[in-house]
Design a protein around this motif. Structure first.
Motif, PDB file in Angstrom:
ATOM      1  N   VAL A 210     -20.244 -33.084  28.944  1.00  7.96           N
ATOM      2  CA  VAL A 210     -21.108 -34.256  28.695  1.00  7.96           C
ATOM      3  C   VAL A 210     -21.577 -34.250  27.239  1.00  7.96           C
ATOM      4  O   VAL A 210     -21.578 -35.289  26.551  1.00  7.96           O
ATOM      5  CB  VAL A 210     -22.304 -34.269  29.685  1.00  7.96           C
ATOM      6  CG1 VAL A 210     -23.232 -35.437  29.373  1.00  7.96           C
ATOM      7  CG2 VAL A 210     -21.818 -34.336  31.124  1.00  7.96           C
ATOM      8  N   CYS A 211     -21.959 -33.083  26.756  1.00  4.70           N
ATOM      9  CA  CYS A 211     -22.422 -32.966  25.360  1.00  4.70           C
ATOM     10  C   CYS A 211     -21.350 -33.417  24.390  1.00  4.70           C
ATOM     11  O   CYS A 211     -21.636 -34.071  23.380  1.00  4.70           O
ATOM     12  CB  CYS A 211     -22.782 -31.513  25.035  1.00  4.70           C
ATOM     13  SG  CYS A 211     -24.103 -30.865  26.035  1.00  4.70           S
ATOM     14  N   THR A 212     -20.109 -33.061  24.679  1.00  3.33           N
ATOM     15  CA  THR A 212     -19.004 -33.435  23.786  1.00  3.33           C
ATOM     16  C   THR A 212     -18.927 -34.961  23.677  1.00  3.33           C
ATOM     17  O   THR A 212     -18.773 -35.516  22.586  1.00  3.33           O
ATOM     18  CB  THR A 212     -17.682 -32.841  24.325  1.00  3.33           C
ATOM     19  OG1 THR A 212     -17.867 -31.423  24.456  1.00  3.33           O
ATOM     20  CG2 THR A 212     -16.517 -33.114  23.406  1.00  3.33           C
ATOM     21  N   THR A 213     -19.077 -35.641  24.827  1.00  4.69           N
ATOM     22  CA  THR A 213     -19.001 -37.116  24.783  1.00  4.69           C
ATOM     23  C   THR A 213     -20.202 -37.685  24.034  1.00  4.69           C
ATOM     24  O   THR A 213     -20.069 -38.660  23.278  1.00  4.69           O
ATOM     25  CB  THR A 213     -18.936 -37.726  26.205  1.00  4.69           C
ATOM     26  OG1 THR A 213     -20.133 -37.419  26.932  1.00  4.69           O
ATOM     27  CG2 THR A 213     -17.731 -37.208  26.971  1.00  4.69           C
ATOM     28  N   GLU A 214     -21.375 -37.088  24.218  1.00  2.15           N
ATOM     29  CA  GLU A 214     -22.576 -37.609  23.535  1.00  2.15           C
ATOM     30  C   GLU A 214     -22.461 -37.483  22.010  1.00  2.15           C
ATOM     31  O   GLU A 214     -22.807 -38.408  21.274  1.00  2.15           O
ATOM     32  CB  GLU A 214     -23.823 -36.868  24.015  1.00  2.15           C
ATOM     33  CG  GLU A 214     -24.253 -37.237  25.419  1.00  2.15           C
ATOM     34  CD  GLU A 214     -25.633 -36.710  25.742  1.00  2.15           C
ATOM     35  OE1 GLU A 214     -26.330 -37.340  26.526  1.00  2.15           O
ATOM     36  OE2 GLU A 214     -26.029 -35.639  25.203  1.00  2.15           O
ATOM     37  N   LEU A 215     -21.994 -36.324  21.557  1.00  2.09           N
ATOM     38  CA  LEU A 215     -21.910 -36.136  20.100  1.00  2.09           C
ATOM     39  C   LEU A 215     -20.874 -37.084  19.492  1.00  2.09           C
ATOM     40  O   LEU A 215     -21.057 -37.585  18.377  1.00  2.09           O
ATOM     41  CB  LEU A 215     -21.595 -34.679  19.762  1.00  2.09           C
ATOM     42  CG  LEU A 215     -22.699 -33.674  20.127  1.00  2.09           C
ATOM     43  CD1 LEU A 215     -22.386 -32.316  19.524  1.00  2.09           C
ATOM     44  CD2 LEU A 215     -24.061 -34.119  19.651  1.00  2.09           C
ATOM     45  N   GLY A 216     -19.796 -37.354  20.226  1.00  5.29           N
ATOM     46  CA  GLY A 216     -18.808 -38.330  19.748  1.00  5.29           C
ATOM     47  C   GLY A 216     -19.429 -39.715  19.654  1.00  5.29           C
ATOM     48  O   GLY A 216     -19.238 -40.439  18.674  1.00  5.29           O
ATOM     49  N   ARG A 217     -20.186 -40.094  20.651  1.00  8.23           N
ATOM     50  CA  ARG A 217     -20.802 -41.432  20.682  1.00  8.23           C
ATOM     51  C   ARG A 217     -21.829 -41.600  19.557  1.00  8.23           C
ATOM     52  O   ARG A 217     -21.866 -42.628  18.884  1.00  8.23           O
ATOM     53  CB  ARG A 217     -21.458 -41.656  22.051  1.00  8.23           C
ATOM     54  CG  ARG A 217     -22.157 -42.986  22.207  1.00  8.23           C
ATOM     55  CD  ARG A 217     -21.164 -44.141  22.238  1.00  8.23           C
ATOM     56  NE  ARG A 217     -21.855 -45.405  22.371  1.00  8.23           N
ATOM     57  CZ  ARG A 217     -21.470 -46.541  21.764  1.00  8.23           C
ATOM     58  NH1 ARG A 217     -20.391 -46.562  21.011  1.00  8.23           N
ATOM     59  NH2 ARG A 217     -22.153 -47.648  21.934  1.00  8.23           N
ATOM     60  N   VAL A 218     -22.654 -40.589  19.348  1.00 11.60           N
ATOM     61  CA  VAL A 218     -23.659 -40.697  18.276  1.00 11.60           C
ATOM     62  C   VAL A 218     -22.960 -40.770  16.919  1.00 11.60           C
ATOM     63  O   VAL A 218     -23.372 -41.525  16.036  1.00 11.60           O
ATOM     64  CB  VAL A 218     -24.679 -39.540  18.348  1.00 11.60           C
ATOM     65  CG1 VAL A 218     -25.639 -39.583  17.171  1.00 11.60           C
ATOM     66  CG2 VAL A 218     -25.469 -39.617  19.650  1.00 11.60           C
ATOM     67  N   SER A 219     -21.867 -40.047  16.763  1.00 10.76           N
ATOM     68  CA  SER A 219     -21.114 -40.134  15.506  1.00 10.76           C
ATOM     69  C   SER A 219     -20.556 -41.546  15.321  1.00 10.76           C
ATOM     70  O   SER A 219     -20.597 -42.099  14.214  1.00 10.76           O
ATOM     71  CB  SER A 219     -19.971 -39.112  15.488  1.00 10.76           C
ATOM     72  OG  SER A 219     -20.504 -37.801  15.517  1.00 10.76           O
ATOM     73  N   ALA A 220     -20.061 -42.146  16.397  1.00 16.03           N
ATOM     74  CA  ALA A 220     -19.534 -43.515  16.308  1.00 16.03           C
ATOM     75  C   ALA A 220     -20.637 -44.504  15.930  1.00 16.03           C
ATOM     76  O   ALA A 220     -20.381 -45.513  15.279  1.00 16.03           O
ATOM     77  CB  ALA A 220     -18.904 -43.919  17.640  1.00 16.03           C
TER      78      ALA A 220
END
Ligand code: BEZ
Length: 211
Positions: A44-54
């Motif tokens: 889940v963390c991996t998806t969150e960090l990708g989204r915040v970067s986007a």
């Protein structure tokens, strides 16, 4: 005692993926978002960090700096961030705090021992340019956060700070807002010369101020 709205956000110095950060100095005159993750190399963390970067451009438009935290080491973070780019299509583009001794996590009450003794929960703190805490959120490890909602809240907070308006239920950018009760009708007349709709004396609706 846990941090509450209006408290000063505790200052700290920490190692991050972008070097040493002195938190208050790093924030400068910006708004800030500090958010924690349970652990590195978790899905889940991996998806969150990708989204915040986007969403980096959206945070920048709002003069808001973003910083993440997990209680793993800098070495671990550096190993993990490659996975974020590979699987989420966005490289990490904001600092991620390494907090292996849990100094920052404890300062902000991000560890909830009845959930986990060792991992941080998903905490979010929105901090104003005055370094005061404007919003707190706590999600369990198993639920990824909705960062569009966080942007919506920042829009609302910034409208309140600038124009003394509040935002109603489910408000979205561009929709009507509410004149806060502390503004008298006399003061509202100069602030909103095009008028407003009074549904009740305490419920005054006005077009969203520009700028
Ligand atoms: C995750 O980030 O995917 C996660 C972390 C801890 C528990 C459950 C999920």
């Amino acid at each position: 005692m846990s941090l509450r709205l209006g408290d000063e956000a505790p200052d700290f110095t920490a190692e991050t993926t972008d070097g040493t950060v002195h938190f208050h100095q790093w924030l400068g005159n910006s708004w800030g978002v500090l958010f924690s993750h349970p652990k590195d190399f978790t899905p889940v963390c991996t998806t969150e960090l990708g989204r915040v970067s986007a969403l980096k451009g959206e945070f920048e438009k709002r003069n808001t700096k973003v910083i993440g935290l997990s209680v793993d080491s800098l070495e671990s973070h550096k190993g993990w961030i490659g996975d974020i780019k590979e699987t989420q299509g966005h490289a990490l583009n904001f600092p991620l705090i390494a907090d292996p001794d849990k100094k920052v996590a404890n300062l902000y009450g991000m560890i909830h021992p009845n959930a986990s003794d060792t991992a941080t929960v998903r905490s979010v703190f929105v901090i104003g340019p005055d370094k005061k805490i404007k919003l707190t959120l706590t999600y369990p490890a198993s639920t990824g956060r909705n960062f569009d909602e966080l942007l919506r809240v920042i829009d609302s907070l910034q409208l309140t700070a600038k124009h003394k308006v509040a935002t109603p239920v489910d408000w979205k950018q561009g929709q009507d807002v509410i004149i806060v009760p502390s503004v008298s009708d006399a003061d509202a007349k100069s602030q909103f010369p095009n008028g407003w709709k009074t549904l009740k004396p305490y419920l005054r609706v006005v077009a969203q101020p520009k700028g």
